[in-house]
Design a protein around this motif. Structure first.
Motif, mmCIF file in Angstrom:
data_model
loop_
_atom_site.group_PDB
_atom_site.id
_atom_site.type_symbol
_atom_site.label_atom_id
_atom_site.label_comp_id
_atom_site.label_asym_id
_atom_site.label_seq_id
_atom_site.Cartn_x
_atom_site.Cartn_y
_atom_site.Cartn_z
ATOM 1 N N TYR A 75 103.121 22.452 87.028
ATOM 2 C CA TYR A 75 103.994 22.120 88.137
ATOM 3 C C TYR A 75 105.424 21.976 87.658
ATOM 4 C CZ TYR A 75 105.565 20.220 92.497
ATOM 5 O OH TYR A 75 106.220 20.048 93.673
ATOM 6 N N ILE B 35 103.942 28.182 87.120
ATOM 7 C CA ILE B 35 104.605 29.289 86.425
ATOM 8 C C ILE B 35 104.091 30.586 87.042
ATOM 9 C CG2 ILE B 35 104.836 30.491 84.210
ATOM 10 C CD1 ILE B 35 104.463 27.747 82.844
ATOM 11 N N LEU C 148 108.293 19.871 82.322
ATOM 12 C CA LEU C 148 107.818 21.158 82.843
ATOM 13 C C LEU C 148 106.517 21.540 82.141
ATOM 14 C CD1 LEU C 148 111.153 23.212 82.954
ATOM 15 C CD2 LEU C 148 109.779 22.514 84.931
ATOM 16 N N PRO C 149 105.698 22.346 82.812
ATOM 17 C CA PRO C 149 104.458 22.775 82.154
ATOM 18 C C PRO C 149 104.746 23.756 81.023
ATOM 19 C CG PRO C 149 104.719 23.881 84.269
ATOM 20 C CD PRO C 149 105.836 22.872 84.179
ATOM 21 N N HIS C 150 103.971 23.614 79.963
ATOM 22 C CA HIS C 150 104.115 24.555 78.859
ATOM 23 C C HIS C 150 103.302 25.800 79.184
ATOM 24 C CE1 HIS C 150 105.899 24.865 74.888
ATOM 25 N NE2 HIS C 150 104.898 25.662 74.570
ATOM 26 N N PRO C 151 103.898 26.971 79.029
ATOM 27 C CA PRO C 151 103.187 28.183 79.450
ATOM 28 C C PRO C 151 101.973 28.509 78.591
ATOM 29 C CG PRO C 151 105.250 28.721 78.349
ATOM 30 C CD PRO C 151 105.237 27.238 78.535
ATOM 31 N N LYS C 152 100.986 29.113 79.232
ATOM 32 C CA LYS C 152 99.867 29.713 78.510
ATOM 33 C C LYS C 152 99.845 31.170 78.949
ATOM 34 C CE LYS C 152 97.118 25.606 79.475
ATOM 35 N NZ LYS C 152 98.029 25.207 80.538
ATOM 36 N N TYR D 247 110.485 30.049 81.165
ATOM 37 C CA TYR D 247 109.290 30.546 81.852
ATOM 38 C C TYR D 247 109.281 30.235 83.340
ATOM 39 C CZ TYR D 247 106.744 32.443 77.916
ATOM 40 O OH TYR D 247 106.352 33.233 76.875
ATOM 41 N N GLN D 248 110.130 29.314 83.792
ATOM 42 C CA GLN D 248 110.163 29.068 85.233
ATOM 43 C C GLN D 248 110.634 30.309 85.986
ATOM 44 O OE1 GLN D 248 109.153 26.651 87.414
ATOM 45 N NE2 GLN D 248 108.013 25.912 85.635
ATOM 46 N N ALA E 112 108.643 34.564 84.382
ATOM 47 C CA ALA E 112 107.256 34.118 84.453
ATOM 48 C C ALA E 112 106.300 35.289 84.607
ATOM 49 C CB ALA E 112 107.095 33.172 85.638
ATOM 50 N N PRO E 113 105.115 35.128 84.026
ATOM 51 C CA PRO E 113 104.073 36.121 84.282
ATOM 52 C C PRO E 113 103.447 35.906 85.656
ATOM 53 C CG PRO E 113 103.199 34.359 82.908
ATOM 54 C CD PRO E 113 104.645 34.027 83.153
ATOM 55 N N HIS F 97 98.625 34.948 84.438
ATOM 56 C CA HIS F 97 99.324 34.759 83.166
ATOM 57 C C HIS F 97 98.973 35.811 82.111
ATOM 58 C CE1 HIS F 97 100.693 30.318 83.860
ATOM 59 N NE2 HIS F 97 100.862 31.097 84.897
ATOM 60 N N ASP G 81 107.460 38.480 82.830
ATOM 61 C CA ASP G 81 107.101 37.878 81.546
ATOM 62 C C ASP G 81 107.642 38.673 80.362
ATOM 63 O OD1 ASP G 81 105.515 36.044 79.854
ATOM 64 O OD2 ASP G 81 104.546 37.923 79.285
#
Lengths: 182, 346, 552
Positions: free
Chosen positions: A169, A172, B232-236, B256-257, B260-261, B265, B272
């Motif tokens: 959130y 992404i 913020l969320p860490h991307p995977k 990544y916001q 983004a993929p 993802h 991305d």
């Protein structure tokens, strides 16, 4: 085609730099929109029972009190009387059961009081106006909304519930412009 | 093993260099030490004082409360944004010269893009974060046929990305809504013992990326909120169903916001640019300078100017924009250039 | 002062009204399309769970507002209660251009052949007005196809042996299964069910000048940020506007259809955006305001010849209110079922729509859309704590480890389940409000028990460690899938309109929304409402010979 412009309230550069410059008014002036400071302590204690802190934040850490207070001054305005009466009722029940106000009870005692409210059989004059079960459902739903709803309404501070649930959130996510290349 | 060691050394090297660059910056006073009038006009300050008096308390009134009392439209945001350069001249100059310096007209009147996908509300998430309206108020028509024009010509030159897109100006402790703890604190707080609610909010970030993970972030217009990078969320990101190694640098969360993929993802989908291939695991900021986005100096930090094959790394076509290039830094693998790579090193 | 006359006034810019407005304006008729709400965009409420179509705790994202609108609902024992649009029991759909099609989950079902022949298939059911439609599936089929191609549907029925015949495939390929879908597909095959991808009014590839879905977490309950969901607001209504013949008037609230002393509609009275009363003269009127609001409009349209309301000579307007008795099951799993790839509902079966022993109907079953955190806080097995540490533990443990399978049980129509106008309560404009009463047929619950047991079986086969069923009780029907209040039929004594949606009593008033449904199918009804819009529009187009066309 005509679009409604939303009332876009920008928050990013709002100035609060003077916050510490002005002298304080009386220590009992309410910092809340709707509640008195005492009300707020009571609501805060109730919400923390409904969603207690454990390895993850509870209602208190997530600022659910701010959500309820803000909404009672806004979209949930119509529930003000239910809160005014209900909060009196909670302390009535609390005193009837344990001889003391709700906020000073031990957590286990607070749980007992709320269970009594939930059952609809709580003691207290105020519950003639609205059933204790109805008030409990109301504050329970508002607590859930404040904790699990979006942060923009004043609760879920630090996106606590989304983190607890492992939800990215803000999500992404990109658009579909490009084909997958790998 | 060899490969892992090499990579760690490279990363550490790059990190040390960028840390040095930061240290060389002149020391500026913290925003909390500035007079409001440094950025805000008298009318706004007056409104704020009124709010303070109305609330009659010494605790910060909270972000949302201030925003309700003093809503800022896009014009005000643009004006405020321009003030940043007064102190941060180099950063402003770097940003102005970068790919992030696009205007609304450049973002929304791009024919190549709009023929592929029409302008839509979601574009505003990255390309018009502070705009007071929906996509249809910005560009017309919202279709793939065009021709496209600004709904209001005056908008054409507005900046898509401003300093406040990625930076929160006020310290977070000023912005927290009231809490019961803060009210109780108020009675006991003295000059020497700060309020609990404040100390909790100012605890330094322990994430990789350091203090920048608090300073940088993303303004999400859908939530009307600024999200510091540490939240913020860490991307995977996945490639062929397997998770790619991503840098621990929390600052990449900001990238990544927007870059983004797609929802699943997969590497390389949507916008991305996750590093896969030989550079897998590095941070965006190992190569890109934060404001200019410039990368030219980065290669030589790890590579000899002339690589083994005799190509000058500083002149290779390494950008993601060069779709035909074999040297796109984000995707290149050993076998892109070397026909025979020992299996152990692949 | 009367406005410049138009050929047609269409009341309601939703699934049916949007289509009719486009059909008529394309045929050259001048059309005024009245909509009580406005244009909406994603920007207004974004992904705000608390103000959405599914959760209204902080209000209705897509209207109507609580300040100006009211309904009265039966509270049992001759008592009534007034409810606000954001409250449960109101039976809200939406009030905006596109109506429910802006924020819906967008499942795109055709009804099955038997759904048009319920009486012939199951015979009379005691306590029910169960009847066949006056039109067959075959008659409506070309209009389903038109809806699928003009508005846009992604799907593939090849794997579904129960699919009604489809002359032309869908214009877009189906959406891939998400993790829940994969799990349920394998389980369904083991059970001998026939799973297939849910057809969706949502772009799986770019279509109609709009982009493909980005599969975000949200979808149902929200406007689409990339405009990939296909509603009437971004397809047929813009087409209607582009003809130059259709004037969309937003924030206009219809008061009544004026009917002259000879028994023909003269036009529509409405309140404009500034609350001024306007009269729009018209050669014909199409009511497409939803099953509740269309019935209310007709009942409020009293005239010399029809003192109890337009089309209501036989007292059938507002009768047979139906919705869907949603029944199904939830399952909890050890492994993660959540993959955060939206919209979530990807797989369905039609094995239990018909042919269920001893039951007059059934329901399609599909996995649920992604549950957002607040909504999930109310999803608990019977008896589970609704607050406290245990509730929080459940939320944490099962938010990402649960699957819901639900289906809309085809309701058996009940004559006394009805919409009336309230004798006392009025809305902001002084118009008598809708009053809703009656209850579902007990057989709906029996069907629900059966279909939910199948849902539970399916979840268990997929590996659920705990399951429970959800079956609705009796109670007032309607809701988002409201239908049936202006039944179409051949006999004026037992229906409101003829098979073309034309009032038996007043030939220049048409109905084009779910009100027409004789029965409501075991499916989300929107594609059928759209198809009926094309069907009614087609009839009007073909018989339009100028202003006097429907005055004899």
């Amino acid at each position: 085609m005509k679009y409604n412009r939303r009332r876009f309230v920008k928050t990013v550069a709002a100035g609060v730099g003077g916050a510490f410059l002005l002298p304080a008014r009386g220590a009992d002036a309410s910092v809340w929109r709707f509640f008195t400071n005492a009300d707020a302590r009571l609501v805060d204690a109730i919400t923390e029972q409904i969603i207690p802190a454990d390895q993850d934040p509870g209602a208190r850490d997530a600022g659910v009190i701010n959500f309820i207070d803000k909404q009672l001054a806004g979209r949930l305005r119509r529930h003000r009387q239910a809160y005014r009466d209900g909060l009196i009722g909670v302390d009535e029940t609390s005193r009837a059961m344990f001889g003391r106000e709700f906020v000073v009870l031990a957590p286990e005692q607070q749980t007992e009081v709320l269970k009594a409210l939930e059952s609809g059989k709580a003691k207290g004059e105020t519950w003639r106006k609205q059933s204790s079960a109805a008030f409990f459902r109301l504050i329970r739903d508002h607590t859930m909304a404040g904790f699990y709803g979006g942060p923009q309404h004043g609760g879920n501070r630090g996106y606590a519930s989304y983190k607890m649930l492992g939800l990215d959130y803000p999500q992404i996510i990109g658009q579909n412009r490009y084909r997958r290349r790998s | 093993m060899m490969k892992a060691l090499l990579k760690t050394t490279m990363l550490a090297g790059a990190w040390a260099v960028s840390a040095l660059v930061f240290a060389a910056e002149p020391k500026l006073p913290a925003h909390s030490q500035l007079d409001c009038a440094k950025c805000h006009d008298a009318a706004l300050i007056e409104k704020f004082k009124q709010l303070q008096q109305q609330l009659g308390k010494d605790a910060a009134p909270g972000w949302d409360r201030v925003a309700e009392a003093i809503p800022l439209n896009e014009a005000a945001m643009q004006a405020l944004g321009a003030k940043c350069a007064d102190c941060h001249a180099k950063q402003a100059k770097d940003l102005a010269a970068s790919g992030h310096a696009m205007t609304y007209a450049q973002s929304f009147l791009n024919r190549e893009h709009n023929r592929m996908e029409p302008p839509m509300d979601d574009c505003l998430r990255c390309h018009a974060m502070f705009f007071d309206g929906a996509a249809g108020d910005l560009v017309k028509p919202l279709d793939t046929r065009g021709p496209w024009r600004m709904a209001d010509e005056k908008l054409a030159g507005h900046r898509s990305i401003m300093c406040v897109s990625c930076h929160q100006i006020h310290p977070e402790r000023w912005l927290s809504p009231p809490s019961v703890a803060a009210v109780s604190d108020r009675r006991t707080a003295t000059e020497d013992t700060p309020r609990r609610s404040e100390t909790a909010a100012t605890e330094p970030s322990k994430l990789v990326g350091g203090a920048a993970t608090r300073k940088a972030g993303f303004f999400d217009r859908r939530e009307h909120q600024f999200f510091p990078a540490d939240r913020l969320p860490h991307p995977k990101v996945f490639k062929d169903g397997k998770p790619l190694k991503l840098s621990d640098d929390a600052r990449i969360r900001v990238c990544y916001q927007c870059h983004a993929p797609g929802a699943a993802h997969h590497a390389g989908t949507s916008d991305d640019r996750t590093l896969r291939g030989v550079h897998e695991g590095m941070s965006c900021l190992d190569c890109h300078s934060t404001h200019s986005l410039d990368t030219r100096a980065a290669c030589a930090q790890c590579h000899p100017a002339s690589s083994n094959c005799g190509l000058d790394v500083t002149r290779m076509d390494t950008t993601a924009r060069a779709k035909a290039s074999k040297h796109d830094i984000h995707t290149m693998t050993c076998t892109d250039c070397h026909a025979k790579v020992p299996k152990a090193r692949q | 002062m009367a406005l410049k006359p138009v050929n047609a006034v269409v009341v309601g810019a939703g699934a049916g009204g949007g289509v009719v407005a486009k059909e008529l304006s394309e045929a050259g008729l001048s059309v005024a399309l009245l909509e009580r709400g406005g244009w909406t965009t994603f920007e207004q409420h974004g992904h705000d769970e608390l103000i959405s179509q599914r959760v209204t705790i902080l209000g209705n994202a897509f209207g109507p507002d609580d300040e100006r609108h009211r309904r009265v609902v039966s509270a049992g024992a001759g008592k009534w209660r007034t409810v606000l649009p954001s409250e449960g029991g109101y039976g809200n759909n939406a009030a905006c251009v596109g109506s429910g099609t802006v924020s819906y989950g967008a499942m795109a079902w055709r009804f099955m052949e038997k759904d048009f022949r319920m009486r012939s298939t199951y015979g009379a059911v005691a306590g029910s007005t169960l009847e066949d439609w006056p039109i067959s599936y075959a008659e409506l089929e070309p209009f389903y196809e038109k809806a699928e191609w003009e508005i846009g549907v992604a799907g593939d029925m090849k794997a579904n042996p129960f699919s009604p015949p489809q002359r032309r495939p869908y214009p877009m390929p189906p959406f891939p299964l998400n993790r829940e879908g994969e799990m349920l597909q394998a389980a369904a095959k083991k059970l001998g069910f026939h799973p297939f991808p849910v057809p969706m009014l949502r772009n799986s590839v770019p279509y109609g000048g709009r982009p493909a879905c980005i599969k975000c977490r949200y979808c149902v309950g929200f406007a689409c940020e990339v405009n990939a969901k296909c509603g009437t607001h971004n397809t047929v209504i813009p087409t209607a506007i582009a003809t130059g013949n259709c004037d969309v008037r937003t924030h206009c609230v219809a008061k009544e259809v004026a009917v002259d002393d000879r028994g023909f509609a003269r036009g529509v009275s409405y309140f404009d955006a500034n609350d001024r009363e306007q009269f729009q003269p018209a050669d014909l009127v199409v009511a497409a305001a939803s099953a509740t609001e269309t019935a209310r409009l007709l009942l409020n349209s009293k005239s010399k010849l029809f003192p109890t309301g337009a089309g209501n000579r036989s007292d059938w307007v507002g009768r047979n209110l139906q919705g869907h008795a949603y029944a199904g099951a939830w399952g909890l799993f050890e492994q993660e079922t959540f993959d955060d790839v939206g919209a979530g509902a990807t797989i369905a079966i039609m094995d239990f729509n018909h042919g269920n022993p001893g039951l007059a109907g059934g329901a399609m079953l599909a996995n649920e859309f992604i549950r957002l955190p607040y909504l999930f806080s109310g999803r608990r097995p019977p008896g589970a704590p609704t607050w406290g540490k245990a509730h929080k533990d459940f939320q944490r443990q099962f938010y990402r480890r649960s699957i819901g399978v639900q289906g809309p049980v085809q309701e058996i129509p009940v004559f006394d389940a009805r919409v009336e106008v309230d004798p006392e309560v009025k809305d902001h404009w002084g118009i008598p409000v809708a009053r809703i009463s009656g209850s579902r047929h007990p057989h709906d619950i029996e069907i629900g028990r059966f279909t939910s047991s199948k849902a539970e079986l399916w979840l268990k086969e997929a590996g659920a460690i705990q399951t429970w069923t959800t079956v609705p009780g009796l109670g007032v029907s309607g809701g988002q899938h409201q239908a049936g209040t202006c039944r179409m039929g051949n006999d004026p004594k037992t229906s409101v309109t003829n098979k073309h949606g034309q009032l038996h009593d007043i030939p220049n008033i048409f109905v084009a929304d779910g009100s027409l449904h004789v029965t409501n199918g075991g499916f989300n009804p929107v594609l059928t409402i759209m198809a009926l819009g094309y069907w009614v529009g087609d009839y009007i187009r073909k018989n339009w010979k100028g202003p006097k066309s429907f005055r004899s």
